[in-house]
Design a protein around this motif. Structure first.
Motif, PDB file in Angstrom:
ATOM      1  N   PRO A 163      -8.776  -4.998   7.519  1.00 34.32           N
ATOM      2  CA  PRO A 163      -8.839  -3.561   7.546  1.00 34.32           C
ATOM      3  C   PRO A 163      -7.508  -3.088   7.140  1.00 34.32           C
ATOM      4  O   PRO A 163      -7.344  -2.268   6.134  1.00 34.32           O
ATOM      5  N   LEU A 164      -6.587  -3.473   7.856  1.00 36.37           N
ATOM      6  CA  LEU A 164      -5.037  -2.836   7.889  1.00 36.37           C
ATOM      7  C   LEU A 164      -4.473  -3.383   6.510  1.00 36.37           C
ATOM      8  O   LEU A 164      -3.775  -2.597   5.873  1.00 36.37           O
ATOM      9  N   GLU A 165      -4.642  -4.592   5.990  1.00 41.11           N
ATOM     10  CA  GLU A 165      -4.138  -5.183   4.786  1.00 41.11           C
ATOM     11  C   GLU A 165      -4.884  -4.259   3.522  1.00 41.11           C
ATOM     12  O   GLU A 165      -4.015  -3.681   2.659  1.00 41.11           O
ATOM     13  N   LEU A 166      -6.112  -3.731   3.789  1.00 39.44           N
ATOM     14  CA  LEU A 166      -6.814  -2.850   2.791  1.00 39.44           C
ATOM     15  C   LEU A 166      -6.232  -1.789   2.503  1.00 39.44           C
ATOM     16  O   LEU A 166      -5.878  -0.930   1.382  1.00 39.44           O
ATOM     17  N   MET A 167      -5.801  -1.144   3.642  1.00 34.01           N
ATOM     18  CA  MET A 167      -5.216   0.222   3.915  1.00 34.01           C
ATOM     19  C   MET A 167      -3.832   0.193   3.316  1.00 34.01           C
ATOM     20  O   MET A 167      -3.485   1.281   2.795  1.00 34.01           O
ATOM     21  N   ALA A 168      -2.965  -0.857   3.316  1.00 38.06           N
ATOM     22  CA  ALA A 168      -1.991  -1.124   2.990  1.00 38.06           C
ATOM     23  C   ALA A 168      -1.928  -1.100   1.311  1.00 38.06           C
ATOM     24  O   ALA A 168      -1.052  -0.462   0.725  1.00 38.06           O
ATOM     25  N   ARG A 169      -2.947  -1.848   0.882  1.00 33.77           N
ATOM     26  CA  ARG A 169      -3.217  -1.740  -0.602  1.00 33.77           C
ATOM     27  C   ARG A 169      -3.548  -0.451  -1.026  1.00 33.77           C
ATOM     28  O   ARG A 169      -3.173  -0.051  -2.395  1.00 33.77           O
ATOM     29  N   VAL A 170      -4.352   0.261  -0.427  1.00 34.00           N
ATOM     30  CA  VAL A 170      -4.803   1.546  -0.786  1.00 34.00           C
ATOM     31  C   VAL A 170      -3.417   2.567  -0.971  1.00 34.00           C
ATOM     32  O   VAL A 170      -3.371   3.159  -2.103  1.00 34.00           O
ATOM     33  N   LYS A 171      -2.710   2.445   0.249  1.00 37.73           N
ATOM     34  CA  LYS A 171      -1.459   3.392   0.072  1.00 37.73           C
ATOM     35  C   LYS A 171      -0.536   3.088  -1.122  1.00 37.73           C
ATOM     36  O   LYS A 171       0.157   3.823  -1.600  1.00 37.73           O
ATOM     37  N   ALA A 172      -0.131   1.461  -1.265  1.00 29.06           N
ATOM     38  CA  ALA A 172       0.507   0.890  -2.361  1.00 29.06           C
ATOM     39  C   ALA A 172      -0.021   1.556  -3.853  1.00 29.06           C
ATOM     40  O   ALA A 172       0.651   2.041  -4.568  1.00 29.06           O
ATOM     41  N   GLN A 173      -1.255   1.522  -3.913  1.00 30.17           N
ATOM     42  CA  GLN A 173      -1.929   1.861  -5.218  1.00 30.17           C
ATOM     43  C   GLN A 173      -1.843   3.273  -5.429  1.00 30.17           C
ATOM     44  O   GLN A 173      -1.444   3.941  -6.556  1.00 30.17           O
ATOM     45  N   LEU A 174      -1.916   4.001  -4.295  1.00 30.51           N
ATOM     46  CA  LEU A 174      -1.767   5.582  -4.443  1.00 30.51           C
ATOM     47  C   LEU A 174      -0.394   6.254  -4.834  1.00 30.51           C
ATOM     48  O   LEU A 174      -0.109   7.043  -5.676  1.00 30.51           O
ATOM     49  N   ARG A 175       0.626   5.326  -4.290  1.00 31.26           N
ATOM     50  CA  ARG A 175       2.019   5.540  -4.370  1.00 31.26           C
ATOM     51  C   ARG A 175       2.455   5.365  -5.867  1.00 31.26           C
ATOM     52  O   ARG A 175       2.861   6.226  -6.613  1.00 31.26           O
ATOM     53  N   ARG A 176       2.093   4.199  -6.262  1.00 32.91           N
ATOM     54  CA  ARG A 176       2.133   3.792  -7.649  1.00 32.91           C
ATOM     55  C   ARG A 176       1.581   4.642  -8.739  1.00 32.91           C
ATOM     56  O   ARG A 176       2.089   5.210  -9.696  1.00 32.91           O
ATOM     57  N   TYR A 177       0.274   5.072  -8.458  1.00 23.94           N
ATOM     58  CA  TYR A 177      -0.285   6.030  -9.492  1.00 23.94           C
ATOM     59  C   TYR A 177       0.226   7.399  -9.424  1.00 23.94           C
ATOM     60  O   TYR A 177       0.512   7.953 -10.575  1.00 23.94           O
ATOM     61  N   LYS A 178       0.736   7.887  -8.415  1.00 20.32           N
ATOM     62  CA  LYS A 178       1.507   9.162  -8.242  1.00 20.32           C
ATOM     63  C   LYS A 178       2.827   9.105  -9.085  1.00 20.32           C
ATOM     64  O   LYS A 178       3.203  10.194  -9.644  1.00 20.32           O
ATOM     65  N   MET A 179       3.411   8.018  -9.094  1.00 19.78           N
ATOM     66  CA  MET A 179       4.681   7.823  -9.642  1.00 19.78           C
ATOM     67  C   MET A 179       4.632   7.656 -11.143  1.00 19.78           C
ATOM     68  O   MET A 179       5.276   8.215 -11.983  1.00 19.78           O
ATOM     69  N   MET A 180       3.592   7.173 -11.374  1.00 18.32           N
ATOM     70  CA  MET A 180       3.251   6.720 -13.012  1.00 18.32           C
ATOM     71  C   MET A 180       2.639   7.994 -13.636  1.00 18.32           C
ATOM     72  O   MET A 180       2.473   8.194 -14.859  1.00 18.32           O
ATOM     73  N   THR A 181       1.901   8.847 -12.869  1.00 20.46           N
ATOM     74  CA  THR A 181       1.176  10.052 -13.446  1.00 20.46           C
ATOM     75  C   THR A 181       1.873  11.275 -13.721  1.00 20.46           C
ATOM     76  O   THR A 181       2.451  11.791 -12.551  1.00 20.46           O
ATOM     77  N   PRO A 182       2.011  11.812 -14.691  1.00 19.48           N
ATOM     78  CA  PRO A 182       2.665  13.081 -14.871  1.00 19.48           C
ATOM     79  C   PRO A 182       2.223  14.144 -13.939  1.00 19.48           C
ATOM     80  O   PRO A 182       0.864  14.290 -13.777  1.00 19.48           O
ATOM     81  N   GLN A 183       3.001  14.826 -13.453  1.00 12.16           N
ATOM     82  CA  GLN A 183       2.562  16.160 -12.579  1.00 12.16           C
ATOM     83  C   GLN A 183       1.775  17.095 -13.500  1.00 12.16           C
ATOM     84  O   GLN A 183       2.176  17.492 -14.623  1.00 12.16           O
TER      85      GLN A 183
END
Length: 226
Positions: free
Chosen positions: A104-124
């Motif tokens: 589960p902790l690995e999945l949480m790390a993947r979730v956080k990484a994807q959300l960080r990446r998405y936020k950086m790539m998505t215009p405000q």
């Protein structure tokens, strides 16, 4: 952040939900694809975790349908280990792939990484454009789209809908609606006028008071969206 979780193995879905909630995420959890797909198109989802093997709809099909309408990250879960399944998932739009059993902790790390990446790539998001599920309202252009179809709203209907969207998740009182739109003191008989506008909005949005998809009535108080 809203995370959609779908897995027909109840123990896994419940465990993922627990870890996500411990990280402060709001979780929409389902054990079948039909309800999950409906949720994806009616809630403001930030990331989806999808099992491939589901009893009703293949997780790959759900992923494909979500990707046709939304750009939020999608993480696939599966017990399969063949390379072809991983390639298929990533080809149709999945962002990451986790094979069961997983930590589960690995999945949480993947979730956080994807959300960080998405936020950086998505215009405000512009402050004058609000998107809630399949509904997008643009204040500058006085345009409202629902399921990619334009809604023909009167100025008053548009203003009421904008006010509700601007306060997503919060109850907007009838008094607030009246004063915001007309800038005058609220009177008891003004309630019926607002009710008529709300009814017309619901008709145009194919919504209903009994089973609302968007505009909810909070009896004795006002209305809210989300």
């Amino acid at each position: 952040m809203n995370v959609l979780v779908v897995d027909d193995e109840k123990e896994i879905a419940d465990l993922v939900e627990l870890y996500l909630k411990n990280e402060g995420y709001q979780v929409f959890k389902f054990y079948n694809g039909t309800d999950a797909l409906h949720c994806a198109f009616h809630e403001n989802i930030d990331l989806a975790i999808l099992d491939i093997m589901l009893p009703d709809i293949d997780g790959l099909v759900i992923c494909q349908k979500m990707r046709e309408a939304y750009t939020f990250p999608i993480i696939m879960l599966t017990a399969k280990e063949t390379e072809i399944d991983k390639i298929t998932g990533l080809t149709i739009g999945a962002d990451d792939y986790v094979t069961k059993p997983f930590r589960p902790l690995e999945l949480m790390a993947r979730v956080k990484a994807q959300l960080r990446r998405y936020k950086m790539m998505t215009p405000q998001q512009k402050e004058n454009i609000i998107t809630i599920g399949a509904l997008t309202i643009d204040q500058d252009n006085h345009q409202c789209l629902l399921n990619n179809e334009n809604l023909s709203l009167t100025p008053t209907e548009f203003s009421i809908l904008w006010l509700l969207c601007e306060n997503k998740g919060k109850v907007v009182t009838v008094d607030q609606i009246f004063q915001d739109l007309w800038g005058e003191k609220y009177y008891t008989n003004s309630s019926s006028s607002i009710m008529v506008h709300i009814r017309h909005l619901r008709e145009k949005m194919n919504d209903s008071a009994e089973n609302p998809k968007y505009i909810q009535t909070v009896w004795g108080v006002g209305y809210k969206i989300g």
